[in-house]
Design a protein around this motif. Structure first.
Motif, PDB file in Angstrom:
ATOM      1  N   ALA A   1       8.216  12.767  -8.222  1.00  0.00           N
ATOM      2  CA  ALA A   1       7.303  11.817  -7.590  1.00  0.00           C
ATOM      3  C   ALA A   1       6.660  10.886  -8.612  1.00  0.00           C
ATOM      4  CB  ALA A   1       6.240  12.556  -6.792  1.00  0.00           C
TER       5      ALA A   1
ATOM      6  N   HIS B   1       6.925   6.737  -8.570  1.00  0.00           N
ATOM      7  CA  HIS B   1       5.765   5.835  -8.534  1.00  0.00           C
ATOM      8  C   HIS B   1       5.805   4.870  -9.710  1.00  0.00           C
ATOM      9  CE1 HIS B   1       3.866   7.576  -5.080  1.00  0.00           C
ATOM     10  NE2 HIS B   1       3.919   8.800  -5.609  1.00  0.00           N
TER      11      HIS B   1
ATOM     12  N   ALA C   1       8.370   2.159  -8.941  1.00  0.00           N
ATOM     13  CA  ALA C   1       7.865   1.232  -7.935  1.00  0.00           C
ATOM     14  C   ALA C   1       6.847   0.273  -8.542  1.00  0.00           C
ATOM     15  CB  ALA C   1       7.256   2.001  -6.772  1.00  0.00           C
ATOM     16  N   ALA C   2       5.969   0.788  -9.406  1.00  0.00           N
ATOM     17  CA  ALA C   2       4.965  -0.058 -10.046  1.00  0.00           C
ATOM     18  C   ALA C   2       5.634  -1.098 -10.951  1.00  0.00           C
ATOM     19  CB  ALA C   2       3.986   0.799 -10.838  1.00  0.00           C
TER      20      ALA C   2
END
Length: 187
Positions: free
Chosen positions: A160, A164, A167-168
């Protein structure tokens, strides 16, 4: 009640209108060498070669062009002696070329052989849609030893935190791109 019959391996015959149109076209292609006294005997050969696209039809076209050139040379350029022997030979060649061109136009411009329907694949689809069972590869049609089914695709799990972070990073790249393109203010 009778058992269902398998479908015919051949396409259905053409309608009467199609056959009539084909006959008229065949007659017109055949008349060309006759009307031109053999000088245009190569024209139906072009039609046949373009329609069939086989090496034999292209060789026939080359032979027809060579025959037309030979006819012109013999008929117009060979002087005859006082007995007319050269003219007789040239006339015989011209007549044989005319007959050959006419017969080739009649046979070549006619309907082709009956076309067969494509047959079904001899073995099952080696790449089935996931979730609908699996197929063995290689299929038994290749005469190989029994094989195992396809392995299930293994997709590694992404932690996870890494998802993240990815995605950032993508969002930051998109903001920078918007700034370059003059879109909304990069936030």
């Amino acid at each position: 009640m009778s058992a269902p019959q398998p479908p015919s391996a051949y396409y259905p015959p053409p309608s009467a209108a199609v056959r009539a149109g084909s006959f008229v076209a065949r007659v017109l292609w055949t008349v060309i060498p006759v009307v031109s006294v053999g000088l245009l005997g190569w024209v139906p050969a072009v039609h046949v070669a373009r329609r069939r696209r086989t090496p034999a039809s292209w060789w026939w076209l080359a032979g027809m062009v060579a025959g037309m050139v030979g006819e012109c040379v013999l008929v117009y350029l060979v002087p005859g002696d006082k007995h007319g022997n050269a003219e007789a030979g040239a006339g015989a060649f011209a007549l044989s070329y005319l007959i050959t061109a006419t017969v080739y136009a009649w046979r070549g411009c006619g309907p082709g052989p009956a076309r067969r329907r494509p047959e079904a694949a001899p073995y099952p689809n080696p790449y089935p849609h996931p979730g609908y069972g699996s197929a063995a590869w290689p299929p038994a049609a290749f005469g190989s030893a029994p094989s195992t089914p396809y392995p299930a695709p293994v997709v590694p799990a992404v932690p996870a935190a890494a998802a993240h972070a990815m995605a950032a990073e993508i969002q930051a790249d998109l903001r920078e791109l918007r700034g370059f393109l003059g879109g909304e203010d990069a936030r």
